[in-house]
Design a protein around this motif. Structure first.
Motif, PDB file in Angstrom:
ATOM      1  N   THR A   1      36.562  49.879  32.166  1.00 16.21           N
ATOM      2  CA  THR A   1      36.113  50.345  33.476  1.00 16.21           C
ATOM      3  C   THR A   1      37.331  50.719  34.323  1.00 16.21           C
ATOM      4  N   ASP A   2      37.125  51.641  35.229  1.00 10.95           N
ATOM      5  CA  ASP A   2      38.236  52.130  36.050  1.00 10.95           C
ATOM      6  C   ASP A   2      38.671  51.120  37.104  1.00 10.95           C
TER       7      ASP A   2
ATOM      8  N   ILE B   1      36.475  44.387  37.694  1.00 11.19           N
ATOM      9  CA  ILE B   1      35.090  43.929  37.692  1.00 11.19           C
ATOM     10  C   ILE B   1      34.923  42.867  38.773  1.00 11.19           C
TER      11      ILE B   1
ATOM     12  N   ALA C   1      28.818  47.019  33.229  1.00  6.44           N
ATOM     13  CA  ALA C   1      30.077  47.172  33.965  1.00  6.44           C
ATOM     14  C   ALA C   1      30.355  48.639  34.274  1.00  6.44           C
ATOM     15  N   ARG C   2      30.144  49.519  33.292  1.00  5.90           N
ATOM     16  CA  ARG C   2      30.400  50.942  33.495  1.00  5.90           C
ATOM     17  C   ARG C   2      29.378  51.563  34.443  1.00  5.90           C
TER      18      ARG C   2
ATOM     19  N   ARG D   1      28.504  50.215  37.090  1.00  9.85           N
ATOM     20  CA  ARG D   1      28.823  49.593  38.379  1.00  9.85           C
ATOM     21  C   ARG D   1      27.844  48.487  38.739  1.00  9.85           C
TER      22      ARG D   1
ATOM     23  N   PRO E   1      28.622  45.002  38.021  1.00  8.58           N
ATOM     24  CA  PRO E   1      29.513  43.991  37.467  1.00  8.58           C
ATOM     25  C   PRO E   1      28.911  42.596  37.431  1.00  8.58           C
TER      26      PRO E   1
ATOM     27  N   SER F   1      26.840  42.276  34.455  1.00  5.45           N
ATOM     28  CA  SER F   1      27.692  42.266  33.271  1.00  5.45           C
ATOM     29  C   SER F   1      28.193  40.869  32.960  1.00  5.45           C
TER      30      SER F   1
END
Length: 341
Positions: free
Chosen positions: A97-98, A101, A242-243, A245, A247, A250
């Motif tokens: 992920t950018d 988290i 997570a990807r 958004r 978190p 996740s």
């Protein structure tokens, strides 16, 4: 044993892992849509709905291994999967992920701490088996059906707590009212579960065969090979969340999945077979690793309530050390901390 048999077993493990991934995709999507349809809060979606759904491979492993007389593979798979889940899945999610988290206090102080309680409860259950139902010499004990009910009762408390959170939750506009056909999603969930059950059946048989070829204890095979294969669904669910958004969902899936595995999957296997002998001397070092891994995850989750890229790498590094240690123990290279390894 011929080389062709060895290659066949390896191929079956790879194909079974792929089938588990495929079936879990159906199961995860259906459970996520059903959770959104019924307006459940994000923590409950991750900790109960997605967690139970993605834990079906572990549960299936325990059931099938127990019926085949190899419950040690299932128990080892649960413990190894728990270690994999708290170290590898958050690590990969953090790297893929950018942004860091994000966690929250509910996740840290409810989900993480209840999961720590689950680890302690199962270890105490094993200890009670050694104390009251010793099996032969050493530190082996028999876990009976009444003992298996103890962790199940604790999971009942966990579900009750989640029910209270759901009752207090008021869904927002983005959590309800979506066009979902519940009947179709339940069928999709059942189809994914059927694929998982079939794949796990072949996976357990192939792993048992490898154990006979190399003389490796079934518990260790469960901790490594079976754990990695059955943890694929948890990886899929957590990384996707997570990807997307989400978190909290996740990380909640990781903790909720482990809580389910320890408090439900292992006891169900014991209830099916009647009783199971547990080598406490083998289990305690693994639970020590699991406790250490859990403390590491708890620490990085609480630090600024985020999981940074550096912390994700640290979690993956701890898992690499664990796998290396198990391999060296199996080859009699490392210090002999695992009996019969």
């Amino acid at each position: 044993m011929s080389t062709s048999t060895l290659l066949t077993d390896v191929a079956i493990i790879v194909l079974a892992a792929g089938a588990i991934w495929f079936g879990s995709g159906w199961l995860e999507e259906a459970s996520d849509r059903l959770a959104s349809h019924y307006g459940l809060p994000q923590v409950v979606q991750g900790a109960v709905i997605a967690a139970v759904g993605s834990s079906m491979p572990e549960l299936a492993t325990v059931v099938i291994a127990g019926l085949a007389g190899s419950l040690a593979i299932g128990v080892g798979g649960i413990v190894g999967s728990a270690i994999f889940n708290v170290l590898v899945i958050p690590g990969f999610a953090g790297l893929l992920t950018d942004d860091p988290i994000e966690s929250n206090r509910t996740l840290v102080y409810k989900e993480a701490q209840f999961y720590m309680l689950a680890v302690s409860a199962l270890l105490i259950t094993f200890a009670l088996g050694v104390i009251y139902y010793p099996a032969g010499d050493g530190l082996s004990g028999t876990i009976t059906r009444p003992l298996a009910l103890l962790p199940l009762a604790l999971y009942g408390l966990y579900v009750f707590i989640q029910y209270q959170d759901t009752a207090d939750h008021v869904p927002g506009d983005d959590e309800s009212g979506n066009a979902v056909d519940p009947g179709r999603q339940w069928l999709r969930l059942a189809a994914g579960l059927a694929v998982i059950l079939l794949a796990v059946h072949f996976l357990v048989e192939a792993v048992s065969s490898l154990g006979m070829i190399f003389g490796v204890p079934e518990f260790l095979l469960g901790v490594t090979i079976v754990a990695g294969a059955t943890s694929l669904p948890d990886s899929l669910v957590s990384v996707r969340a997570a990807r997307a958004r989400r978190p909290v969902a996740s990380l909640a899936n990781v903790l909720g999945s482990n809580t389910f595995d320890l408090l439900v999957a292992i006891p169900i296997g014991i209830l099916l077979v009647g009783e199971e002998t547990i080598d406490f001397a083998m289990a305690v070092p693994m639970f020590g690793v699991l406790t250490t891994a859990t403390i590491a995850l708890f620490t990085v989750m609480r630090t600024d309530l985020t999981l940074s890229e550096r912390e994700a790498v640290g979690l993956l590094g701890i898992y690499a050390l664990f796998v290396g240690w198990v391999v060296l123990e199996t080859l009699d290279v490392a210090v002999d901390l695992l009996p019969n390894a």
